[in-house]
Design a protein around this motif. Structure first.
Motif, mmCIF file in Angstrom:
data_model
loop_
_atom_site.group_PDB
_atom_site.id
_atom_site.type_symbol
_atom_site.label_atom_id
_atom_site.label_comp_id
_atom_site.label_asym_id
_atom_site.label_seq_id
_atom_site.Cartn_x
_atom_site.Cartn_y
_atom_site.Cartn_z
ATOM 1 N N UNK A 151 -65.117 -26.005 55.048
ATOM 2 C CA UNK A 151 -64.267 -26.057 55.636
ATOM 3 C C UNK A 151 -63.720 -27.505 54.613
ATOM 4 N N UNK A 152 -61.764 -27.404 53.555
ATOM 5 C CA UNK A 152 -61.912 -27.824 52.446
ATOM 6 C C UNK A 152 -60.818 -28.938 52.833
ATOM 7 N N UNK A 153 -60.696 -29.889 52.643
ATOM 8 C CA UNK A 153 -59.254 -30.856 52.526
ATOM 9 C C UNK A 153 -58.789 -31.376 51.434
ATOM 10 N N UNK A 154 -57.230 -31.889 51.235
ATOM 11 C CA UNK A 154 -56.793 -32.157 50.243
ATOM 12 C C UNK A 154 -56.627 -33.501 50.478
ATOM 13 N N UNK A 155 -57.606 -34.434 49.703
ATOM 14 C CA UNK A 155 -57.762 -35.847 49.592
ATOM 15 C C UNK A 155 -56.144 -36.375 49.603
#
Ligand code: SAH
Length: 340
Positions: free
Chosen positions: A317-321
């Motif tokens: 799970x990855x998101x862009x800050x």
């Protein structure tokens, strides 16, 4: 020298009051004045006798910061430069999110870690902040803005795990329902990877979120970017993280600042998946922020999204800050300790 009253947790304050020949419940009243009413002098503590107020004033300082400078970003982020009352200064950032107001506090004056991409590097390390000096960042911003802050991240200047005892104490004081009453779940500690302290934190089992500044997937690159990797390499760091997760059953957040042609290609993403596979974790991708004289530039938007999608497609799970405050140098890695 007078003692900083904000560095005392309630139990310790009660003991101090007993030493002064006062009743412990008086300590509770004073604790509330400080952390809930956020008064700036003992004199304002009107349910305390004048005699006791004077006694306290002789023994303790209230540690009230002066604002040297306050800047506001177009996105509403505010950055403070505080005079910490000994000739030094630190920066603190207030951010607004849908779920509330979040403060990014400094834990030290300067930093020893020497990460190559960070503005806090290259300024001399002076000292660690005391618990009271960490707490006062919260109280000073609350006073200035007349608000209640709901979340706190140790992502300002300094390495919080290099100031472990004071940071733990500050968290305990923040948690107290008779004080600021900020739950540990609303507090994040970010570390460059001080492995022994990660074990210590795991065994302490507090409900904070742990963020690990990873930024690279090979020891060669990570050591070049972050000298701490020479002391504790990626394998040792991952072992400590797995221990932390096993012990606390809590998700770790890995921070990965994407720099163009540095750590942002598909091979990096592949290695990152291998490293983190099966771990209870989340990856926070940060488009690297420019610092003065810095040699790193942000990855392209296209690359950032590709990197994120590759991780997500492969079970990480990855998101862009969201970037906040970069126009006032308040974004990740841009904090300094001087009015330069
Ligand atoms: N010393 C701690 C906390 C301070 S930095 C730590 O290293 O985690 C908070 C975060 O900002 C860290 O993840 C850090 O690596 C990141 N950071 C530093 N410089 C940055 C830059 N130029 N751009 C984006 N993130 C950066």
């Amino acid at each position: 020298m007078k003692k900083n009253i904000k560095s005392y947790n309630l139990d310790e304050l009660k003991e101090e009051f007993i030493k002064l020949g006062e009743k412990p419940y008086r300590a509770e009243q004073v604790f509330k004045w400080i952390h809930q009413e956020n008064v700036t002098s003992f004199n304002e503590m009107t349910n305390i006798s004048l005699e006791l107020r004077e006694k306290l004033d002789k023994e303790f300082t209230m540690c009230i910061y002066n604002i040297i400078r306050k800047q506001e970003s177009i996105d509403g982020t505010k950055k403070y430069l505080f005079d910490v009352l000994d000739g030094n200064a630190i920066e603190t950032v207030l951010m607004e999110y849908k779920h509330g107001k979040s403060i990014c506090v400094s834990s030290q004056i300067g930093c020893k870690m020497g990460c190559k991409f960070c503005a806090s590097t290259g300024i001399e390390f002076v000292r660690s902040l005391t618990p009271g000096e960490i707490i006062e960042q919260v109280l000073a911003v609350q006073r200035d803005e007349n608000i209640k802050i709901s979340n706190l991240v140790f992502m300002g200047i300094g390495e919080p795990l290099d100031n472990y005892d004071n940071v733990m104490k500050a968290i305990q004081i923040l948690n107290n329902p008779k004080g600021i009453n900020m739950g540990a779940r609303h507090i994040s500690i970010s570390t460059s990877g001080l492995v022994p302290k990660i074990y210590e934190l795991a065994d302490k089992d507090i409900q904070c979120t742990l963020s690990i500044s990873l930024h690279a997937t090979t020891d060669e690159l990570r050591s070049a970017l972050m000298p701490v990797n020479n002391a504790y390499n990626i394998e040792e760091l991952m072992k400590a993280c797995r221990y932390y997760i096993e012990k606390t059953n809590k998700r770790i957040s890995f921070e990965y600042a994407l720099a163009k042609d540095n750590n942002d290609n598909l091979e990096d993403a592949k290695r990152l998946v291998k490293l983190l596979k099966g771990m209870l974790c989340h990856v926070n991708l940060i488009p690297i922020n420019k610092i003065e004289n810095g040699k790193f530039t942000k990855s392209t938007n296209e690359n950032i999204l590709k990197f994120r999608d590759y991780l997500n497609d492969n079970g990480i799970v990855a998101t862009v800050r969201r970037e906040l405050g970069s126009d006032i140098d308040a974004a990740c890695g841009q904090l300094r300790r001087k009015n330069l």
